[in-house]
Design a protein around this motif. Structure first.
Motif, PDB file in Angstrom:
ATOM      1  N   ALA A 110     -26.517  55.968 -25.394  1.00  0.00           N
ATOM      2  CA  ALA A 110     -25.990  57.272 -24.975  1.00  0.00           C
ATOM      3  C   ALA A 110     -25.775  57.299 -23.463  1.00  0.00           C
ATOM      4  O   ALA A 110     -24.745  57.780 -22.984  1.00  0.00           O
ATOM      5  CB  ALA A 110     -26.940  58.389 -25.400  1.00  0.00           C
ATOM      6  N   ALA A 111     -26.744  56.777 -22.695  1.00  0.00           N
ATOM      7  CA  ALA A 111     -26.606  56.741 -21.239  1.00  0.00           C
ATOM      8  C   ALA A 111     -25.465  55.811 -20.837  1.00  0.00           C
ATOM      9  O   ALA A 111     -24.693  56.121 -19.924  1.00  0.00           O
ATOM     10  CB  ALA A 111     -27.909  56.307 -20.586  1.00  0.00           C
ATOM     11  N   GLN A 112     -25.356  54.675 -21.515  1.00  0.00           N
ATOM     12  CA  GLN A 112     -24.277  53.735 -21.194  1.00  0.00           C
ATOM     13  C   GLN A 112     -22.914  54.329 -21.528  1.00  0.00           C
ATOM     14  O   GLN A 112     -21.956  54.152 -20.775  1.00  0.00           O
ATOM     15  CB  GLN A 112     -24.484  52.421 -21.930  1.00  0.00           C
ATOM     16  N   ALA A 113     -22.833  55.064 -22.645  1.00  0.00           N
ATOM     17  CA  ALA A 113     -21.565  55.691 -23.021  1.00  0.00           C
ATOM     18  C   ALA A 113     -21.188  56.794 -22.035  1.00  0.00           C
ATOM     19  O   ALA A 113     -20.015  56.964 -21.708  1.00  0.00           O
ATOM     20  CB  ALA A 113     -21.659  56.257 -24.439  1.00  0.00           C
ATOM     21  N   ALA A 114     -22.181  57.536 -21.555  1.00  0.00           N
ATOM     22  CA  ALA A 114     -21.903  58.652 -20.646  1.00  0.00           C
ATOM     23  C   ALA A 114     -21.576  58.186 -19.233  1.00  0.00           C
ATOM     24  O   ALA A 114     -20.697  58.744 -18.586  1.00  0.00           O
ATOM     25  CB  ALA A 114     -23.095  59.603 -20.611  1.00  0.00           C
ATOM     26  N   TYR A 115     -22.290  57.183 -18.737  1.00  0.00           N
ATOM     27  CA  TYR A 115     -22.151  56.776 -17.337  1.00  0.00           C
ATOM     28  C   TYR A 115     -21.501  55.414 -17.137  1.00  0.00           C
ATOM     29  O   TYR A 115     -21.038  55.115 -16.048  1.00  0.00           O
ATOM     30  CB  TYR A 115     -23.508  56.808 -16.636  1.00  0.00           C
ATOM     31  N   GLY A 116     -21.529  54.556 -18.141  1.00  0.00           N
ATOM     32  CA  GLY A 116     -20.900  53.240 -18.048  1.00  0.00           C
ATOM     33  C   GLY A 116     -21.375  52.449 -16.841  1.00  0.00           C
ATOM     34  O   GLY A 116     -22.563  52.358 -16.554  1.00  0.00           O
ATOM     35  N   GLU A 117     -20.429  51.906 -16.103  1.00  0.00           N
ATOM     36  CA  GLU A 117     -20.724  51.074 -14.934  1.00  0.00           C
ATOM     37  C   GLU A 117     -21.479  51.832 -13.842  1.00  0.00           C
ATOM     38  O   GLU A 117     -22.105  51.233 -12.983  1.00  0.00           O
ATOM     39  CB  GLU A 117     -19.436  50.514 -14.361  1.00  0.00           C
TER      40      GLU A 117
END
Length: 174
Positions: free
Chosen positions: A20-27
């Motif tokens: 979820a954090a990776q999808a929301a903030y990515g790089e």
């Protein structure tokens, strides 16, 4: 010097992010990992500087530092909101504490619920600030009120996330 190489999977040593954090903030999670120690250090140094100026009875320094802190308030809200939101995303989904919340020591609050609530409360402060001053992305949600819904709390967090990502893309590397 740490040998840790920041990545979206592990932006800070020992901190594994969620999907979820990776999808929301990515790089941009790498930058959030860098903000954690920087925010803590910055707050300590700001308070230390004001305390030293007060002890030295230097009203000119107090006034100057206070003005500077006031101008940096939105940036602090934005960065803190992004860090808390990313941490909350790493702890899964769930509910928020009701608003207003009455502490009941017999029933401790789960840490992930408290974290999500804190993330939305800081995002709400950003929203309240931006209702009085221009925002980057526009479409500012309403500020949270007593009895607000989980969807309203999610909306202020999403707004803070959008604003923070926009600031990172406008000023990369800062």
């Amino acid at each position: 010097m740490s040998a840790h190489r920041a990545s979206p999977d592990e932006p800070w040593p020992g901190w594994s992010t969620s999907r979820a954090a990776q999808a929301a903030y990515g790089e941009h999670l790498v930058r959030i990992g860098q903000l954690v120690p920087a925010l803590l250090y910055m707050h300590v140094m700001d308070r230390q500087g004001l305390a030293a100026a007060h002890s030295a009875r230097r009203q000119d320094l107090i006034d100057s530092q206070t003005r500077s802190l006031a101008m940096e308030c939105r940036d602090d809200l934005l960065e803190t909101a992004a860090v808390l939101d990313a941490l909350a995303l790493c702890h899964g989904h769930g509910t928020y504490l009701p608003r207003p919340y009455q502490d009941d020591s017999a029933n401790p609050v789960p840490q992930d619920v408290e974290l999500r609530t804190d993330a939305s409360d800081v995002a709400d402060q950003l929203v309240r600030h931006d209702h009085q001053h221009p925002s980057t992305t526009g479409d500012i949600p309403p500020a949270l009120e007593n009895g607000c819904t989980d969807a309203e709390r999610d909306a202020v967090r999403a707004y803070a996330r959008r604003e923070w990502i926009a600031s990172q893309e406008r000023w990369p590397g800062i």
